[in-house]
Design a protein around this motif. Structure first.
Motif, PDB file in Angstrom:
ATOM      1  N   ILE A 225      -6.317 -13.515 -12.745  1.00 56.11           N
ATOM      2  CA  ILE A 225      -7.687 -14.003 -12.609  1.00 56.11           C
ATOM      3  C   ILE A 225      -8.101 -13.822 -11.158  1.00 56.11           C
ATOM      4  O   ILE A 225      -7.309 -14.056 -10.241  1.00 56.11           O
ATOM      5  CB  ILE A 225      -7.798 -15.485 -13.062  1.00 56.11           C
ATOM      6  N   HIS A 229     -13.759 -11.847 -12.292  1.00 55.20           N
ATOM      7  CA  HIS A 229     -13.960 -12.634 -13.506  1.00 55.20           C
ATOM      8  C   HIS A 229     -15.245 -13.455 -13.405  1.00 55.20           C
ATOM      9  O   HIS A 229     -15.941 -13.662 -14.418  1.00 55.20           O
ATOM     10  CB  HIS A 229     -12.759 -13.546 -13.747  1.00 55.20           C
ATOM     11  N   GLN A 233     -18.453 -12.868 -15.895  1.00 54.07           N
ATOM     12  CA  GLN A 233     -19.042 -13.995 -16.615  1.00 54.07           C
ATOM     13  C   GLN A 233     -20.559 -13.997 -16.439  1.00 54.07           C
ATOM     14  O   GLN A 233     -21.310 -14.232 -17.393  1.00 54.07           O
ATOM     15  CB  GLN A 233     -18.440 -15.307 -16.114  1.00 54.07           C
ATOM     16  N   PRO A 267     -16.757 -21.888 -16.635  1.00 47.65           N
ATOM     17  CA  PRO A 267     -15.532 -21.567 -17.404  1.00 47.65           C
ATOM     18  C   PRO A 267     -14.487 -20.831 -16.574  1.00 47.65           C
ATOM     19  O   PRO A 267     -13.288 -21.049 -16.740  1.00 47.65           O
ATOM     20  CB  PRO A 267     -16.063 -20.705 -18.559  1.00 47.65           C
ATOM     21  N   VAL A 268     -14.947 -19.950 -15.673  1.00 41.77           N
ATOM     22  CA  VAL A 268     -13.983 -19.223 -14.839  1.00 41.77           C
ATOM     23  C   VAL A 268     -13.360 -20.178 -13.821  1.00 41.77           C
ATOM     24  O   VAL A 268     -12.166 -20.110 -13.533  1.00 41.77           O
ATOM     25  CB  VAL A 268     -14.658 -18.038 -14.129  1.00 41.77           C
ATOM     26  N   ASN A 270     -12.805 -23.303 -14.351  1.00 36.81           N
ATOM     27  CA  ASN A 270     -11.822 -24.073 -15.124  1.00 36.81           C
ATOM     28  C   ASN A 270     -10.565 -23.264 -15.394  1.00 36.81           C
ATOM     29  O   ASN A 270      -9.442 -23.781 -15.324  1.00 36.81           O
ATOM     30  CB  ASN A 270     -12.447 -24.535 -16.444  1.00 36.81           C
ATOM     31  N   ASP A 271     -10.735 -21.972 -15.733  1.00 36.41           N
ATOM     32  CA  ASP A 271      -9.558 -21.113 -15.992  1.00 36.41           C
ATOM     33  C   ASP A 271      -8.699 -20.982 -14.741  1.00 36.41           C
ATOM     34  O   ASP A 271      -7.462 -21.014 -14.815  1.00 36.41           O
ATOM     35  CB  ASP A 271     -10.010 -19.725 -16.457  1.00 36.41           C
ATOM     36  N   THR A 274      -6.825 -24.215 -14.219  1.00 36.82           N
ATOM     37  CA  THR A 274      -5.758 -24.337 -15.227  1.00 36.82           C
ATOM     38  C   THR A 274      -4.562 -23.474 -14.856  1.00 36.82           C
ATOM     39  O   THR A 274      -3.401 -23.916 -14.958  1.00 36.82           O
ATOM     40  CB  THR A 274      -6.297 -23.937 -16.603  1.00 36.82           C
ATOM     41  N   GLU A 275      -4.805 -22.243 -14.426  1.00 33.85           N
ATOM     42  CA  GLU A 275      -3.704 -21.347 -14.047  1.00 33.85           C
ATOM     43  C   GLU A 275      -2.938 -21.908 -12.853  1.00 33.85           C
ATOM     44  O   GLU A 275      -1.702 -21.862 -12.814  1.00 33.85           O
ATOM     45  CB  GLU A 275      -4.246 -19.956 -13.725  1.00 33.85           C
ATOM     46  N   ARG A 278      -0.900 -24.914 -14.010  1.00 35.37           N
ATOM     47  CA  ARG A 278       0.255 -24.480 -14.809  1.00 35.37           C
ATOM     48  C   ARG A 278       1.356 -23.917 -13.905  1.00 35.37           C
ATOM     49  O   ARG A 278       2.541 -24.208 -14.100  1.00 35.37           O
ATOM     50  CB  ARG A 278      -0.191 -23.418 -15.813  1.00 35.37           C
ATOM     51  N   GLN A 641       3.712 -24.829 -21.870  1.00 36.57           N
ATOM     52  CA  GLN A 641       2.295 -25.081 -22.104  1.00 36.57           C
ATOM     53  C   GLN A 641       2.101 -26.223 -23.098  1.00 36.57           C
ATOM     54  O   GLN A 641       1.248 -27.091 -22.936  1.00 36.57           O
ATOM     55  CB  GLN A 641       1.617 -23.806 -22.630  1.00 36.57           C
TER      56      GLN A 641
END
Length: 719
Positions: A225, A229, A233, A267-268, A270-271, A274-275, A278, A641
């Motif tokens: 990402i 991105h 979007q 959304p990007v 948030n992604d 999240t990455e 994680r 996950q």
């Protein structure tokens, strides 16, 4: 133009080419030139020609800087290579290379001949008496064809690259020098209480690199990402062209409706969060002692309004943008608005310059060895040509002087001597030819005699020894020859021995050259332990009077290890396991061979020639990490996950297993003999045993009639 004696750090990005030139002045690193060349199109666009765009950018770099004459260090994306970090056991420094080579064969999923790889011990290792303790080794690799692909644009531009480094490692070198230098130089690394760690997030165009480091240790991951991105979007939701979406992303605050722009990109955002979460969660699962205190962000994408604040709010860390470098000086560059506005994107170039100047913590390079060899040869060519020229001049002078000397001789004075020499030379040649013919015939007859009278059995002796040793090494038998999984049968419950080395040595006098007093004490101690384990009794009294093997013989040495060391096998683990199986096998296990008639024949180890089996080292098992053969990276990430989503019952398979391993050295004496000699000795022993049994059953016939009458039991035995 940059001054000579410096280093160029060049990064070919997806949207621009970045270059920084640094020199070392005293204890300072000074930036005296830089360049930022944006491509007309992003390399990842469908209608872009990456090769041509990169070639044009390099040509522009050469024109602006009057060619590149200093050392050049370049970076390659993290996903183009492999970076692994592992902890070797305490070992001598000179043996680390062998361990790393074994680890490279295990970790790199290609033939080593198809990859370019290098390694380095990380800072913080403790060195005591030539042994590396609590060390960590970084292993870096890249496919050879990928390395040549990365070097191709520079070769076409006539730029000689001196070092190739992975982008995440260049970022680590930058942070270690610029922020952690006092810690690395002044503090000792304690693995039980490691210093606090920082997360470095480098957001690129199509991907991002996340590095977690405390200066001494590093963990890194590439995430799919990046800045594009956000652009895609906007293109998708607002129905814009790529160029307009890119402009709107960079100038979101000046848009007609900034709120709509940020909502579209949410959304990007948030992604990305999240990455990062994680990745940090996975790092915490493998290093539970690490304490993360801050998040450092770099890359031109961090200039996006609100990105740093959004990351800090959602990740819970203090966020710092790397828009300046603490230990980099050079106002002629740092004060230029173009550099100040784009400082976050020069972090990689700064790290590359540090490595080129010899100030980095990791100094590995992924330049193919054949390129280094070619450059070395090219550098030595002038000296070779000079040497050849000097040699040619000397031989020419010698030839001229010799030719002049020949011209002054008188052939008539030497004609008689020359004729005598020629005659004697002809006679000598005839005699040598006849002598060579006779020698060749004699050699043929000797070889023929040896072949006819020679003992063909000796050709098979070592094959029989190898088969006997192989048969003596115990192996677990599994149904259908299928090795069970770790869950079905853990390593600590497997009796298997892993023999890593077999060596032999011949001694003309075993008692004098091999069986020392120390070895004698060790052998008798081992026999006592073996009798205690296998016979539950003391060894025979004659063992104390045993003075060891005599005459000549071979000593066969086995080096290996086993994992049968769990406390639940108390009394049979560790060295006891070696005695129970290996010592017993060389003392009692039958050895089956095929006799000349094709029939199987069995020998005891003593009949075969084996004796004095000794476990040389009675060590304690050590806790080691071994690769988990059942580990599936995809399944592990999926399980992690699920656990991150709240499913605590999911079991996560670890990549490495911690298990007790006992390393041992085992020796046994072998007296050489061929099969026919063994068969003859065996039959002779059997005949003597049968005769002795018959003698004990019938009496020896030397008694008198009076004796028989006096002893009724003797009469009964005689009848």
């Amino acid at each position: 133009m940059a001054g000579s004696g410096g280093v160029w750090g060049i990064e070919i990005g997806q949207s621009a080419l970045k270059a920084l030139h640094c020199v070392k002045q005293g204890d300072e690193i000074v930036a005296d030139a830089f360049d930022l060349i944006e491509y007309p199109k992003i390399l990842g666009q469908a209608d872009a020609d990456p090769d041509q765009l990169i070639a044009d950018a390099l040509d522009q770099l050469m024109q602006r800087n009057d060619a590149i004459r200093d050392r050049v260090c370049i970076s390659v994306p993290g996903q183009s290579g492999l970076a692994k970090f592992f902890k070797p056991p305490p070992v001598e420094l000179k043996k680390i290379h062998d361990i790393v080579k074994y680890e490279a064969k295990t970790q790199i999923p290609f033939e080593l001949s198809d990859v370019v790889w290098d390694y380095q011990t990380m800072p913080g290792a403790t060195i005591q008496e030539g042994y590396a303790l609590e060390s960590e080794v970084g292993l870096f690799a890249m496919k050879r064809e990928q390395a040549y692909r990365q070097l191709a644009p520079f070769k076409d531009a006539d730029i000689e690259v001196d070092m190739v480094q992975l982008t995440p490692i260049a970022l680590y070198n930058m942070v270690a020098y610029d922020r952690f230098h006092e810690r690395i130089e002044n503090e000792a690394f304690d693995p039980d209480e490691p210093p606090t760690s920082s997360v470095l997030l480098s957001i690129g165009t199509d991907s991002s690199d996340l590095i977690v480091t405390n200066g001494f240790r590093i963990w890194q991951r590439s995430m799919p990402i990046g800045g594009n991105h956000f652009t895609r979007q906007l293109t998708k939701d607002l129905k814009l062209t790529f160029a307009k979406a890119e402009h709107l992303k960079r100038n979101a605050r000046e848009a007609v409706d900034p709120k709509l722009v940020f909502q579209t990109m949410r959304p990007v955002f948030n992604d990305l969060v999240t990455e990062v979460q994680r990745s940090i969660g996975f790092f915490r699962s493998i290093d539970k002692k690490a304490e993360i205190t801050e998040l450092l962000v770099t890359g031109n994408t961090v200039k996006m309004p609100g990105l740093a604040a959004y990351l800090g709010k959602n990740l819970g860390y203090e966020v710092h943008t790397l828009d300046r470098f603490n230990r980099l000086s050079g106002d002629d560059v740092l004060s230029i608005p173009t550099f100040r506005d784009n400082a976050p994107t020069f972090a990689v170039c700064y790290g590359l310059c540090l490595q080129g100047l010899g100030l980095s913590q990791i100094h590995t390079s992924l330049i193919p060895a054949e390129i280094k060899t070619e450059r070395m040869i090219r550098a030595k060519k002038p000296w070779a040509l000079a040497g050849m020229a000097a040699l040619l001049l000397g031989t020419t002078t010698q030839y001229a002087l010799t030719q002049r000397s020949w011209q002054t001789t008188h052939e008539k004075l030497w004609s008689g001597a020359a004729q005598a020499v020629s005659s004697m030379s002809s006679h000598s040649s005839d005699q040598k030819s006849e002598d060579s013919l006779l020698v060749s015939r004699l050699t043929f007859l000797n070889r023929l005699g040896e072949e006819i009278s020679g003992n063909a059995e000796r050709r098979l002796v070592w094959l029989e020894v190898i088969n006997a040793v192989n048969a003596a090494i115990p192996r677990a038998e599994y149904p259908d020859d299928k090795i069970p999984s770790i869950k079905e049968l853990p390593l600590e419950d497997r009796i298997d021995f892993h023999i890593s080395e077999i060596d032999t040595k011949y001694y003309e006098d075993l008692a004098e050259d091999w069986y020392s007093e120390r070895l004698d004490a060790r052998y008798k101690e081992e026999m006592k332990n073996w009798y205690d384990l296998m016979r539950d009794s003391a060894p025979p009294e004659e063992l104390a009077e045993d003075t060891g093997p005599e005459e000549d013989g071979w000593v066969i040495q086995l080096k290996g290890y086993h994992y049968y060391n769990s406390p639940k096998h108390k009394g049979e683990e560790g060295s006891q396991h070696v005695r129970k199986y290996l010592t017993t096998a060389f003392r009692e296990k039958p050895i089956t061979l095929i006799d000349p008639q094709g029939n199987p024949i069995t020998f005891t180890p003593e009949e075969f020639g084996f004796s004095y089996p000794i476990l040389l080292n009675d060590n304690q098992p050590q806790l080691v990490q071994v690769p988990n053969p059942d580990y599936d990276p995809v399944a592990a990430m999926t399980a992690m996950q699920l656990r991150a989503d709240g499913d605590e019952d999911v079991e996560v398979e670890t990549q490495f297993l911690e298990v007790l391993r006992l390393d041992f050295v085992f020796q046994v004496v072998w007296k050489e003999s061929v099969l026919s000699e063994r068969i003859k000795a065996k039959r002779l022993a059997e005949e003597e045993a049968a005769a002795q049994a018959e003698l004990e059953g019938t009496g020896d016939g030397s008694g008198t009639d009076d004796d028989v009458d006096a002893d009724p039991d003797s009469v009964a035995m005689a009848n």
